[in-house]
Design a protein around this motif. Structure first.
Motif, PDB file in Angstrom:
ATOM      1  N   VAL A  12       0.859  -0.983   0.076  1.00  0.00           N
ATOM      2  CA  VAL A  12      -0.004   0.160   0.075  1.00  0.00           C
ATOM      3  C   VAL A  12       0.840   1.296   0.260  1.00  0.00           C
ATOM      4  N   LEU A  14       0.251   5.342   0.760  1.00  0.00           N
ATOM      5  CA  LEU A  14      -0.274   6.101   1.326  1.00  0.00           C
ATOM      6  C   LEU A  14      -0.280   7.759   0.639  1.00  0.00           C
ATOM      7  N   ILE A  29      -2.309  -0.302   9.695  1.00  0.00           N
ATOM      8  CA  ILE A  29      -2.201  -1.152   8.767  1.00  0.00           C
ATOM      9  C   ILE A  29      -0.811  -1.932   9.457  1.00  0.00           C
ATOM     10  N   LEU A  35      -1.629  -6.790   4.930  1.00  0.00           N
ATOM     11  CA  LEU A  35      -1.196  -5.341   4.340  1.00  0.00           C
ATOM     12  C   LEU A  35       0.056  -4.537   4.965  1.00  0.00           C
ATOM     13  N   VAL A  58      -2.012  -1.177  -4.135  1.00  0.00           N
ATOM     14  CA  VAL A  58      -3.214  -0.289  -3.919  1.00  0.00           C
ATOM     15  C   VAL A  58      -2.398   1.250  -3.497  1.00  0.00           C
ATOM     16  N   VAL A  60      -3.985   4.749  -1.370  1.00  0.00           N
ATOM     17  CA  VAL A  60      -4.978   5.109  -0.773  1.00  0.00           C
ATOM     18  C   VAL A  60      -4.818   6.575  -0.974  1.00  0.00           C
ATOM     19  N   VAL A  87      -7.748   3.540  -4.352  1.00  0.00           N
ATOM     20  CA  VAL A  87      -8.767   3.655  -3.300  1.00  0.00           C
ATOM     21  C   VAL A  87      -8.891   5.244  -3.003  1.00  0.00           C
ATOM     22  N   LEU A 120      -9.681  -0.515   6.342  1.00  0.00           N
ATOM     23  CA  LEU A 120      -8.634  -1.625   6.004  1.00  0.00           C
ATOM     24  C   LEU A 120      -9.596  -2.544   5.070  1.00  0.00           C
ATOM     25  N   VAL A 123      -9.756  -1.462   1.439  1.00  0.00           N
ATOM     26  CA  VAL A 123      -8.403  -1.986   0.793  1.00  0.00           C
ATOM     27  C   VAL A 123      -8.335  -3.214   0.270  1.00  0.00           C
ATOM     28  N   ARG A 124      -8.786  -3.948   1.188  1.00  0.00           N
ATOM     29  CA  ARG A 124      -8.626  -5.485   0.903  1.00  0.00           C
ATOM     30  C   ARG A 124      -9.606  -5.914  -0.364  1.00  0.00           C
ATOM     31  N   ALA A 127      -7.988  -4.470  -3.456  1.00  0.00           N
ATOM     32  CA  ALA A 127      -6.621  -5.344  -3.818  1.00  0.00           C
ATOM     33  C   ALA A 127      -7.166  -6.817  -4.538  1.00  0.00           C
TER      34      ALA A 127
END
Length: 226
Positions: A12, A14, A29, A35, A58, A60, A87, A120, A123-124, A127
């Motif tokens: 991830v 950010l 996270i 993650l 991913v 964010v 995301v 979270l 995000v999953r 992904a």
């Protein structure tokens, strides 16, 4: 004896110009096993560069950042050579930006005051290859953009051509924000069959994910603010 496959954690990035937001997300996270934060960016240009450098899965992405904003960064990332998915971090008064981010290729939307566990989970979901657009967000977007007077010429409306009547029904329900389970219940089919229709629609309409199907349903006139 076959070797056990160890799944790698979702990588991830950010991207937010507020250090406190990045810190809060990074801390939560860090407590997960599936993650991992591989980089942090304070603007869109950094996000684009770090995605390429880290091979992130991913991003964010905040939308309002100095320099290259989140919308432009989302477009560059989703049109680029990586498979990274975006995301978006948004707020309830950000409808303009959310709609633009959809067009730019975003796969999901998070509200900044959501519970961290829900972030979270989102995000999953993204992904895993799905898109996350809550029905409430979908309805608000449709209502906002069907009721707003246009200040510039409208872009040509996309047409949902080359699909069957049943696929059109499924596309309409996707545009209304229904999940696969809800679509299956509405059409009296199995969830597996609903997923099959969704896969066909993605292929036939050359859509990246469920988020783009929502756009197509709206622009083809299959859903409205009603």
């Amino acid at each position: 004896m076959s070797a056990t496959t160890v799944e790698q954690p979702v990588r991830v990035v950010l991207a937010d110009d507020q250090p406190l937001v990045r810190t809060a997300l990074r801390m939560v996270i860090t407590d997960t096993t599936d993650l991992v934060v591989v980089a942090e960016a304070a603007n869109g240009a950094e996000a684009v560069r770090l995605v390429e450098e880290t091979g992130a899965d991913v991003v964010v992405m905040d939308l309002r950042m100095p320099g290259t904003d989140g919308i432009e960064a989302t477009r560059i990332i989703t049109e680029g050579p990586t498979d990274a998915r975006v995301v978006v971090l948004t707020t309830f008064d950000d409808d303009d930006h959310v709609y633009a981010a959809l067009h730019a290729g975003a796969s999901g939307f998070l509200v900044k005051d959501m519970a961290l566990d829900d972030i979270l989970a989102a995000v999953r979901v993204v992904a895993s290859g799905d898109a996350l657009i809550a029905p409430s967000v979908t309805r608000r977007l449709i209502k906002e953009f069907t009721g707003r007077p246009r200040t510039e010429p409208a872009a040509p409306r996309r047409r949902a051509e080359g699909i069957t009547d049943r696929e059109r029904e499924v596309l309409t329900l996707v545009g209304r924000g229904l999940s696969n389970t809800e679509i299956a219940g509405e059409l009296h089919i199995s969830v597996a069959t609903a997923k099959t229709y969704l896969t066909r629609l993605l292929a036939k309409l050359d859509a990246r994910d469920r988020a783009q199907l929502v756009i197509i349903a709206y622009e083809a006139g299959l859903v409205s603010a009603a």
